[in-house]
Write a protein that holds these residues in place. Structure first.
Motif, PDB file in Angstrom:
ATOM      1  N   LEU A 177       0.832  -1.208   0.000  1.00 43.44           N
ATOM      2  CA  LEU A 177       0.000   0.000   0.000  1.00 43.44           C
ATOM      3  C   LEU A 177       0.862   1.251   0.000  1.00 43.44           C
ATOM      4  N   ALA A 180       2.142   1.681  -3.429  1.00 48.41           N
ATOM      5  CA  ALA A 180       1.098   2.206  -4.314  1.00 48.41           C
ATOM      6  C   ALA A 180       0.958   3.717  -4.162  1.00 48.41           C
ATOM      7  N   ALA A 181       1.021   4.203  -2.911  1.00 48.34           N
ATOM      8  CA  ALA A 181       0.919   5.645  -2.685  1.00 48.34           C
ATOM      9  C   ALA A 181       2.089   6.387  -3.309  1.00 48.34           C
ATOM     10  N   PHE A 348      -6.537   2.203   3.320  1.00 49.18           N
ATOM     11  CA  PHE A 348      -6.757   1.645   1.985  1.00 49.18           C
ATOM     12  C   PHE A 348      -7.766   2.497   1.215  1.00 49.18           C
ATOM     13  N   ILE A 351      -6.058   5.625  -0.093  1.00 47.79           N
ATOM     14  CA  ILE A 351      -5.188   5.399  -1.249  1.00 47.79           C
ATOM     15  C   ILE A 351      -6.031   5.225  -2.514  1.00 47.79           C
ATOM     16  N   PHE A 352      -7.148   4.525  -2.415  1.00 54.70           N
ATOM     17  CA  PHE A 352      -8.049   4.425  -3.569  1.00 54.70           C
ATOM     18  C   PHE A 352      -8.603   5.797  -3.933  1.00 54.70           C
ATOM     19  N   ALA A 381      -2.673  -1.398  -4.969  1.00 50.61           N
ATOM     20  CA  ALA A 381      -3.646  -1.122  -3.916  1.00 50.61           C
ATOM     21  C   ALA A 381      -4.679  -2.246  -3.816  1.00 50.61           C
ATOM     22  N   SER A 384      -3.016  -5.324  -2.282  1.00 49.57           N
ATOM     23  CA  SER A 384      -2.741  -5.153  -0.853  1.00 49.57           C
ATOM     24  C   SER A 384      -4.026  -5.265  -0.033  1.00 49.57           C
TER      25      SER A 384
END
Length: 405
Positions: A177, A180-181, A348, A351-352, A381, A384
């Protein structure tokens, strides 16, 4: 907004049972951690939070003038959240229950209730001040890298406050995660995630740490911190943003403990579980505490002096209520996600939301294309979230207790 329902119900005091029977009764009725999977309610709440978080920067940029006093915007947001929380609380409880919740109106009981919500409200206030100080003393790359540690701090604080452990695969999911960020923020280049690309670049330019490798990304971060006075950047930039990240996780864990009725002793299988608070009641208490803190800050801050000199609504426009209403709804949604999913999985959803914001900006930029960074961020994301949901930490087996003769 939840109005009533089983999660908002408050049970009465436990009955007197033998030791083993009472322990079994507590384990059967005590509110445990969020389920390993995500319920439909949890998925809907996370989706709503992601949409709000992703679209909020665009709404603020479009409808909020740059010269407006931001403290007045935050204050009105808290007023709106408080009004919605009070409306939901009055609609979900009976007068008798309200009297019990507020201790019959006794000042000592009211202050005790507000003190529970006052601590996370104060932590959020200090977090915002620390993040603002760091933003003023760090370049955007360094700020965004260090700011992405909030999900890791949430996991740490949930362990310290609630005793909620993370499995090995869940720790891997949190690392994915974070990656991904960083990819979505264009801080971690895609070539760093493709060993073949790194090896090919190393073979062509002969460098020990090729461009696009994780070592090069860390070197860029070190150089950005070292430029322009290392000591001040550490004391006024790095330390404040790390403090803000930790306080964000700690406040989220405290809110989760209040609305879920959990604690370390409950997670360990011992102790009487605390009663979970009605979410709308806790939101009301949190709003009251936040408003008092903001009013106190007006007496000492530059924004407060601007209010006294220019007026509270100086620079306001009617369309400013659009981002104010969406931000207020997002604040309530954060609390609901914390209640149903936990403060770790709240990361989470955020991040989405970042991914959604990038997609909207890409589609609205005229080209109508989605870049590779957004696609890789989506895969990381999603993977994860799947790992973190599918492979929770297994509870330790409870020790057998011999029955009394």
């Amino acid at each position: 907004i939840q109005v009533g329902g089983p999660d908002a119900a408050v049970s009465g005091p436990p009955s007197k049972l033998p030791s083993t029977a009472s322990a079994a009764a507590r384990s059967a009725t005590a509110p445990g951690p969020p389920a390993a999977g995500l319920s439909p309610t949890a998925l809907v709440l996370m989706a709503l939070l992601a949409v709000q978080f992703g679209l909020q920067p665009l709404l603020v940029k479009k409808f909020t003038p740059a010269a407006v006093n931001r403290s007045t915007v935050v204050f009105v947001q808290e007023i709106v959240k408080l009004a919605v929380s009070v409306w939901a609380y009055l609609g979900s409880t009976l007068p008798k229950q309200r009297g019990e919740d507020w201790g019959g109106g006794r000042p000592a009981a009211v202050l005790r209730n507000l003190s529970v919500a006052g601590l996370p409200a104060a932590l959020y206030c200090v977090q915002n001040l620390a993040a603002l100080l760091a933003y003023q003393n760090l370049d955007p790359v360094a700020f965004n890298v260090l700011n992405q540690t909030k999900t890791l701090s949430a996991a740490l604080c949930c362990y310290l406050v609630l005793g909620a452990r993370q499995s090995g695969r869940q720790m891997l999911a949190l690392g994915m995660l974070l990656a991904a960020a960083l990819v979505l923020e264009k801080i971690l280049p895609l070539s760093a995630l493709i060993p073949g690309g790194v090896l090919r670049r190393a073979a062509t330019d002969g460098s020990a740490a090729p461009l696009g490798s994780p070592l090069a990304a860390l070197a860029d971060l070190r150089e950005s911190l070292a430029s322009g006075g290392m000591a001040r950047r550490v004391t006024h930039g790095v330390l404040p943003i790390l403090l803000a990240s930790f306080l964000s996780g700690l406040a989220g864990a405290l809110v989760q403990r209040a609305v879920q009725g959990r604690g370390r002793q409950v997670a360990a299988g011992g102790g009487t579980p605390p009663r979970p608070k009605n979410f709308s009641l806790f939101s009301t208490e949190l709003g009251i505490a936040s408003i008092f803190l903001l009013l106190g800050s007006f007496a000492f801050s530059a924004d407060g002096r601007r209010i006294f000199s220019s007026g509270f609504f100086h620079g306001w426009t009617p369309l400013m209520m659009i981002p104010i209403l969406t931000q207020s709804a997002g604040g309530i949604c954060v609390g609901l996600v914390t209640k149903h999913c936990g403060s770790v999985r709240k990361g989470f959803a955020l991040i989405f939301g970042m991914l959604l914001s990038g997609l909207v900006q890409a589609m609205g930029g005229g080209g109508g294309t989605v870049g590779a960074a957004q696609l890789v961020g989506l895969v990381l994301a999603s993977s994860s979230l799947y790992l973190h949901t599918k492979y929770p930490c297994r509870p330790r087996p409870a020790k057998a207790v011999a029955a009394a003769p």
